[in-house]
Enzyme design. Structure first.
Site, PDB file in Angstrom:
ATOM      1  CG  ASP A  54      51.548 -19.114  26.982  1.00  0.00           C
ATOM      2  OD1 ASP A  54      52.438 -19.595  27.689  1.00  0.00           O
ATOM      3  OD2 ASP A  54      50.583 -19.777  26.569  1.00  0.00           O
ATOM      4  CD  GLN A  70      47.650 -16.998  29.853  1.00  0.00           C
ATOM      5  OE1 GLN A  70      47.300 -17.946  30.542  1.00  0.00           O
ATOM      6  NE2 GLN A  70      46.776 -16.112  29.385  1.00  0.00           N
ATOM      7  CD1 TRP A  78      50.607 -20.493  34.829  1.00  0.00           C
ATOM      8  CD2 TRP A  78      49.268 -21.769  36.089  1.00  0.00           C
ATOM      9  NE1 TRP A  78      49.441 -20.684  34.142  1.00  0.00           N
ATOM     10  CE2 TRP A  78      48.597 -21.464  34.881  1.00  0.00           C
ATOM     11  CE3 TRP A  78      48.604 -22.554  37.031  1.00  0.00           C
ATOM     12  CZ2 TRP A  78      47.317 -21.920  34.595  1.00  0.00           C
ATOM     13  CZ3 TRP A  78      47.327 -23.009  36.762  1.00  0.00           C
ATOM     14  CH2 TRP A  78      46.696 -22.692  35.545  1.00  0.00           C
ATOM     15  CG  PHE A 109      44.108 -20.826  30.167  1.00  0.00           C
ATOM     16  CD1 PHE A 109      44.243 -20.338  31.455  1.00  0.00           C
ATOM     17  CD2 PHE A 109      44.298 -22.193  29.955  1.00  0.00           C
ATOM     18  CE1 PHE A 109      44.565 -21.178  32.530  1.00  0.00           C
ATOM     19  CE2 PHE A 109      44.621 -23.049  31.013  1.00  0.00           C
ATOM     20  CZ  PHE A 109      44.756 -22.544  32.296  1.00  0.00           C
ATOM     21  CB  SER A 110      47.228 -18.368  25.594  1.00  0.00           C
ATOM     22  OG  SER A 110      48.292 -18.231  26.502  1.00  0.00           O
ATOM     23  NE  ARG A 170      46.207 -25.502  26.899  1.00  0.00           N
ATOM     24  CZ  ARG A 170      46.121 -26.787  27.252  1.00  0.00           C
ATOM     25  NH1 ARG A 170      44.943 -27.325  27.533  1.00  0.00           N
ATOM     26  NH2 ARG A 170      47.200 -27.535  27.316  1.00  0.00           N
ATOM     27  CD  GLU A 225      50.237 -26.100  26.163  1.00  0.00           C
ATOM     28  OE1 GLU A 225      49.446 -26.107  27.121  1.00  0.00           O
ATOM     29  OE2 GLU A 225      51.442 -25.880  26.299  1.00  0.00           O
ATOM     30  CD1 TRP A 309      54.759 -24.920  29.738  1.00  0.00           C
ATOM     31  CD2 TRP A 309      54.260 -24.151  31.773  1.00  0.00           C
ATOM     32  NE1 TRP A 309      53.784 -23.975  29.596  1.00  0.00           N
ATOM     33  CE2 TRP A 309      53.451 -23.493  30.824  1.00  0.00           C
ATOM     34  CE3 TRP A 309      54.109 -23.813  33.134  1.00  0.00           C
ATOM     35  CZ2 TRP A 309      52.510 -22.516  31.186  1.00  0.00           C
ATOM     36  CZ3 TRP A 309      53.179 -22.846  33.489  1.00  0.00           C
ATOM     37  CH2 TRP A 309      52.387 -22.216  32.514  1.00  0.00           C
TER      38      TRP A 309
HETATM   39  C1  FRU Z   1      51.051 -22.608  27.135  1.00  0.00           C
HETATM   40  C2  FRU Z   1      49.800 -22.677  27.999  1.00  0.00           C
HETATM   41  C3  FRU Z   1      48.566 -22.464  27.153  1.00  0.00           C
HETATM   42  C4  FRU Z   1      47.569 -21.952  28.139  1.00  0.00           C
HETATM   43  C5  FRU Z   1      48.419 -21.127  29.058  1.00  0.00           C
HETATM   44  C6  FRU Z   1      47.979 -21.131  30.493  1.00  0.00           C
HETATM   45  O1  FRU Z   1      52.207 -22.292  27.833  1.00  0.00           O
HETATM   46  O2  FRU Z   1      49.759 -23.902  28.682  1.00  0.00           O
HETATM   47  O3  FRU Z   1      48.146 -23.613  26.463  1.00  0.00           O
HETATM   48  O4  FRU Z   1      46.553 -21.206  27.536  1.00  0.00           O
HETATM   49  O5  FRU Z   1      49.743 -21.626  28.959  1.00  0.00           O
HETATM   50  O6  FRU Z   1      48.677 -20.192  31.251  1.00  0.00           O
END
Ligand code: FRU
Length: 495
Positions: A54, A70, A78, A109-110, A170, A225, A309
């Site tokens: 993200d 991220q 990841w 995280f984001s 989040r 998200e 994803w």
């Molecule tokens: C979205 C997400 C967010 C989270 C981040 C983790 O792609 O899943 O919700 O903060 O990526 O890397």
């Protein structure tokens, strides 16, 4: 004496933090040099080495744009999240900056960035894992006075839990309105329905929960998200990335979607009155978790993660994975539909040399890995263009079928994304190709596709259709230099 001691402790503390970061930056610089260049993007922000997802903290501070992302530097997959960082003056040419946030007891995280009394404040989700199991998500702050070095707030978290203590809480997006700071956070109900929660604060530190700004109806997913909320064309737009939507015909075919609902928002009652259903923003294979900014000239600009994803990232074999889309300006049309247009500054990447041709049926155009192509054709007839590598590798077809009025982007054989397009006065296509990506903007941006494709040795465009197609092709300049060259004075190397 106490304050002197405190000063010493502070100085020593930040010095050791800088040392730790210097080691990480040295690692990124050394490893990014080893990356195989075959799929390396030239004008898209991408992981120098390791993994990115993200966009985060998209903001304007001290006369430049800041974009964080991220980031997991140590492997092309990841892992415990850091925040990588790039800056730009025009949202087209970018420079890397040292990694802004490094995980501690929490993964970073984001989240988003705002300016408070001259300081840059990052608000992000602290994702805490114990013995391999996620235990909690809460909201943290980090501060910077120079937009390069960040210090985490000592009294984190500022929002410890959601009202229903959801484990999924989040991606805070903060903004200022009147005397208050507001933040929206993605979450879910106890029975697995995606929600967006609204809070406000006078100081970014003490937060009051106001309301559930929006909640999924039956088919809008179990978790929302990366929410964003902003004014556009006199309306309010709720942008978010739902997980768990089921495909319906041509729609929602990616694993997760990014889209929006148009409505009206009332700051007195905190009610968001929805006027539209959820609409996808981009119809390509690789687009997610987009974030926007209000630029100083009043435009609303968006950047998305150029990925999805649980998909294969062929560049992971080369030590990196993931990129950002080019920046797009958003405009709301009279049908409550968002148009996405490349920024005017995007044309500054064009080299003077352009190749203009009337590409007849069966003819082929050879293109540089980083190219922009304007395509015009008669829309009463079909279009069928094949993009492939000059030395093999990945392929994609761009098609127009006038009998159903659909634009089609097909990747490999049968991996189709398509959508109806009603062109206005602008009937041209604008195609951005980078070493391993395509972004197709139709007309005024009514329909946009972002898909990663992996040709080898530059591109080849073949006209497989029956009508001749007008093409104007530009080779594009590199606008994201290597990690190393950008670091310069921003990093003090200890050793
Ligand atoms: C979205 C997400 C967010 C989270 C981040 C983790 O792609 O899943 O919700 O903060 O990526 O890397």
């Amino acid at each position: 004496a106490t304050s002197l001691l405190l000063l010493l402790v502070t100085v020593y503390g930040s010095d050791s933090l800088a040392r730790q970061n210097a080691t990480l930056e040295q690692y990124i610089m050394a490893e990014s040099k080893k990356v195989n260049q075959r799929y390396r993007l030239q004008y898209h922000v991408a992981a120098p080495v390791g993994w990115i997802n993200d966009p985060n903290g998209f903001s304007y501070y001290k006369e430049q744009y800041h974009l964080f992302y991220q980031y997991y530097p140590y492997e092309a997959k990841w892992g415990p999240m850091h925040w990588g960082h790039v800056v730009s003056k025009d949202l087209v040419t970018w420079e890397y900056r040292p990694t802004a946030l490094v995980p501690g007891e929490e993964q970073c995280f984001s989240g988003s960035a705002v300016e408070v009394n001259g300081s840059m404040v990052l608000m992000y989700t602290a994702h805490v894992v114990k013995e391999g199991m996620p235990v909690n998500q809460s909201q943290y702050l980090a501060f910077s006075d120079d937009g390069v070095n960040f210090i985490k707030y000592e009294n984190n978290p500022v929002i410890p839990a959601s009202p229903n203590n959801s484990p999924d809480f989040r991606d805070p997006k903060a903004w200022k309105h009147g005397d208050y700071w507001y933040v929206i956070i993605g979450s879910k109900t106890d029975d697995e329905i995606g929600t967006v929660l609204l809070y406000r604060s006078k100081n970014m530190i003490d937060w009051e929960f106001l309301t559930i700004l929006a909640q999924a109806t039956s088919d809008l997913g179990y978790m929302w998200e990366c929410p964003d909320f902003f004014e556009l064309g006199g309306k309010h737009i709720l942008l978010m990335s739902p997980q768990g939507m089921v495909a319906q015909g041509d729609r929602f075919k990616n694993l997760y979607q990014t889209g929006y609902i148009v409505g009206q928002f009332d700051y007195e009652t905190f009610t968001f009155t929805q006027e539209t259903a959820f609409q996808e923003l981009d119809y390509g294979h690789d687009f997610y978790a987009a974030q926007t900014i209000a630029s100083p000239d009043g435009k609303r600009v968006l950047i998305g993660w150029f990925g999805m994803w649980e998909t294969a990232f062929p560049e992971a074999k080369d030590g990196w994975a993931g990129a950002m889309t080019i920046a797009r300006e958003l405009v709301l049309d009279s049908n409550n539909h968002i148009l996405m247009k490349p920024l005017t500054a995007q044309s500054s990447l064009r080299n003077r040399v352009s190749l203009q041709s009337n590409l007849k049926a069966d003819q082929v155009l050879e293109l540089e890995p980083a190219s922009e192509v304007l395509i015009e054709a008669d829309l009463t007839q079909s279009i069928n263009l094949l993009l492939e590598g000059r030395s093999g590798g990945g392929k994609a077809w761009l098609k127009w079928d006038p009998s159903v009025g659909k634009v089609v982007v097909e990747r490999e054989e049968g991996d189709v994304r398509q959508v109806e397009w009603s062109p206005g006065s602008n009937k041209a296509w604008r195609l951005f190709l980078d070493t391993s990506s395509l972004e197709l903007f139709c007309g005024d941006g009514e329909v946009v596709f972002s898909s990663r494709v992996y040709p080898l040795g530059g591109w080849k465009l073949s006209n497989l259709g029956t009508q001749a197609v007008n093409t104007t092709a530009y080779a594009l300049k590199r606008s994201v230099p290597s990690y190393n060259s950008a670091m310069g004075s921003n990093l003090k190397i200890f050793n």
